[in-house]
Design a protein around this motif. Structure first.
Motif, PDB file in Angstrom:
ATOM      1  N   THR A 165       0.711  -1.174   0.108  1.00 24.38           N
ATOM      2  CA  THR A 165      -0.049   0.004  -0.029  1.00 24.38           C
ATOM      3  C   THR A 165       0.635   1.331   0.036  1.00 24.38           C
ATOM      4  O   THR A 165       0.591   2.130  -0.454  1.00 24.38           O
ATOM      5  CB  THR A 165      -0.882  -0.010   1.240  1.00 24.38           C
ATOM      6  OG1 THR A 165      -1.631  -1.138   1.307  1.00 24.38           O
ATOM      7  CG2 THR A 165      -1.721   1.271   1.250  1.00 24.38           C
ATOM      8  N   ALA A 171       1.579   4.106  -3.156  1.00 23.71           N
ATOM      9  CA  ALA A 171       1.429   5.530  -2.735  1.00 23.71           C
ATOM     10  C   ALA A 171       2.510   6.324  -3.290  1.00 23.71           C
ATOM     11  O   ALA A 171       2.581   7.521  -3.827  1.00 23.71           O
ATOM     12  CB  ALA A 171       0.930   5.825  -1.471  1.00 23.71           C
ATOM     13  N   THR A 216      -2.325   8.676   1.912  1.00 18.93           N
ATOM     14  CA  THR A 216      -2.269   6.911   1.901  1.00 18.93           C
ATOM     15  C   THR A 216      -1.321   6.576   2.818  1.00 18.93           C
ATOM     16  O   THR A 216      -1.278   5.984   3.759  1.00 18.93           O
ATOM     17  CB  THR A 216      -2.065   6.338   0.670  1.00 18.93           C
ATOM     18  OG1 THR A 216      -3.128   6.756   0.074  1.00 18.93           O
ATOM     19  CG2 THR A 216      -2.393   4.840   0.949  1.00 18.93           C
ATOM     20  N   ASP A 224      -1.885   7.532   6.539  1.00 17.87           N
ATOM     21  CA  ASP A 224      -2.863   6.632   7.124  1.00 17.87           C
ATOM     22  C   ASP A 224      -2.455   5.108   7.579  1.00 17.87           C
ATOM     23  O   ASP A 224      -2.587   4.957   8.580  1.00 17.87           O
ATOM     24  CB  ASP A 224      -4.075   6.396   6.103  1.00 17.87           C
ATOM     25  CG  ASP A 224      -5.150   7.556   5.819  1.00 17.87           C
ATOM     26  OD1 ASP A 224      -4.934   8.488   6.591  1.00 17.87           O
ATOM     27  OD2 ASP A 224      -5.651   7.556   4.889  1.00 17.87           O
ATOM     28  N   GLN A 225      -1.655   4.877   6.734  1.00 20.14           N
ATOM     29  CA  GLN A 225      -0.813   3.452   6.755  1.00 20.14           C
ATOM     30  C   GLN A 225       0.283   3.571   7.843  1.00 20.14           C
ATOM     31  O   GLN A 225       0.276   3.047   8.856  1.00 20.14           O
ATOM     32  CB  GLN A 225      -0.447   2.936   5.672  1.00 20.14           C
ATOM     33  CG  GLN A 225       0.310   1.555   5.600  1.00 20.14           C
ATOM     34  CD  GLN A 225      -0.894   0.439   6.127  1.00 20.14           C
ATOM     35  OE1 GLN A 225      -1.951   0.413   5.459  1.00 20.14           O
ATOM     36  NE2 GLN A 225      -0.626  -0.078   7.326  1.00 20.14           N
TER      37      GLN A 225
END
Length: 296
Positions: free
Chosen positions: A52, A56, A76, A79-80
């Motif tokens: 992920t 990004a 992203t 968030d991760q």
């Protein structure tokens, strides 16, 4: 080719490279400390999280905004990796330690790039390596920013909890509650005091609420204003408020400041305030010698 065009071409190449070698990079990142210490139960979950982030970063690189922490694709990443870094911070890891763990992600992806580029002395290869270095540096900044924000939120929550612990509401008698105040009474703490007191008045159906300021070092116009607001709020809830613990020095300060407390019931000590509230309810009590004392 101009310098700007070369930089854009290198950035796009890095984006394509990250997409192309996504699996290999993800497998290496999954063994890095940052991912390994968060995903302790499932390595597959760690690999998917890595993918992920790589996707990004590839989007950021393709857009050419390698050094722009506001690039949309970094959302992203926040968030991760941001949640991961925050969880590391909550378990006691320092910001410097987290920064080092994020920096450790650079070497695995650089190694994969070097495996793909046969002639590392080529100008295009050097540009691509530089673009990747810039991108990883920006990634570190993004994670540090997110970690610091998470740390500030944690500190604020702890501060709120400490204020609540430092302002307990005590049930002294049936229909009588008290709040012993200790330390400086600022706006934030005054709000906590008011909320806690009003909740206690409702929960215990209190008719009298005592605000004891024995432990408040100084009283100025701001503190007096907070007390008056609390008294007014308690009255609206149907409870009479009594302020106790007014020492001689504080009494002089109140007079010198011209603060009008004539509408507020005041007593010198908490015991006096409790005695007043009990008397108002018709409770008879003795203030004679303690039980067990000899009498003649």
């Amino acid at each position: 080719m101009s310098e700007q065009d070369a930089a854009q071409e290198a950035a796009e190449w890095v984006g394509a490279f990250l997409t192309r070698r996504r699996e290999q990079i993800a497998q290496r990142w999954a063994d890095a400390t940052l991912f390994r210490t968060v995903f302790t139960l499932s390595r597959d979950e760690s690999v998917e999280a890595c993918k992920t982030v790589i996707d990004a970063l590839a989007t950021v690189a393709t857009s050419g905004r390698l050094d722009d922490i506001t690039a949309p694709a970094f959302g992203t990443v926040r968030d991760q990796l941001g949640r991961m870094a925050a969880s590391r911070a909550w378990t006691g890891s320092s910001s410097a330690q987290i920064a080092d763990e994020v920096a450790d992600l650079r070497e695995p992806v650089t190694s994969v790039l070097r495996e793909e580029v046969t002639d590392q002395s080529d100008a295009a290869a050097q540009d691509s390596l530089l673009a990747l270095t810039v991108l990883m540096g920006t990634l570190r900044l993004v994670i540090m920013e997110t970690t610091l924000m998470a740390g500030e939120e944690l500190i604020e929550r702890q501060r709120q909890q400490l204020m609540e612990v430092a302002t307990p509401v005590i049930s002294l008698w049936e229909n009588i509650v008290a709040v012993p105040l200790i330390g400086t009474l600022d706006s934030a703490r005054s709000q906590v005091v008011m909320e806690s007191l009003l909740d206690a008045i409702v929960a215990q159906r209190a008719r009298y609420a005592i605000l004891d300021i024995t432990g408040v070092p100084t009283v100025d116009s701001l503190v007096a204003q907070h007390l008056m607001k609390t008294v007014a709020a308690a009255r609206l809830m149907g409870a009479e408020c009594i302020v106790s613990g007014i020492r001689p020095a504080i009494a002089q300060t109140i007079v010198q400041l011209g603060i009008d407390l004539s509408s507020v019931i005041t007593r010198a000590t908490l015991a006096d305030a409790l005695a007043y509230a009990l008397g108002q309810q018709g409770v008879e009590f003795s203030s004679g010698p303690a039980t067990g004392a000899g009498t003649r």
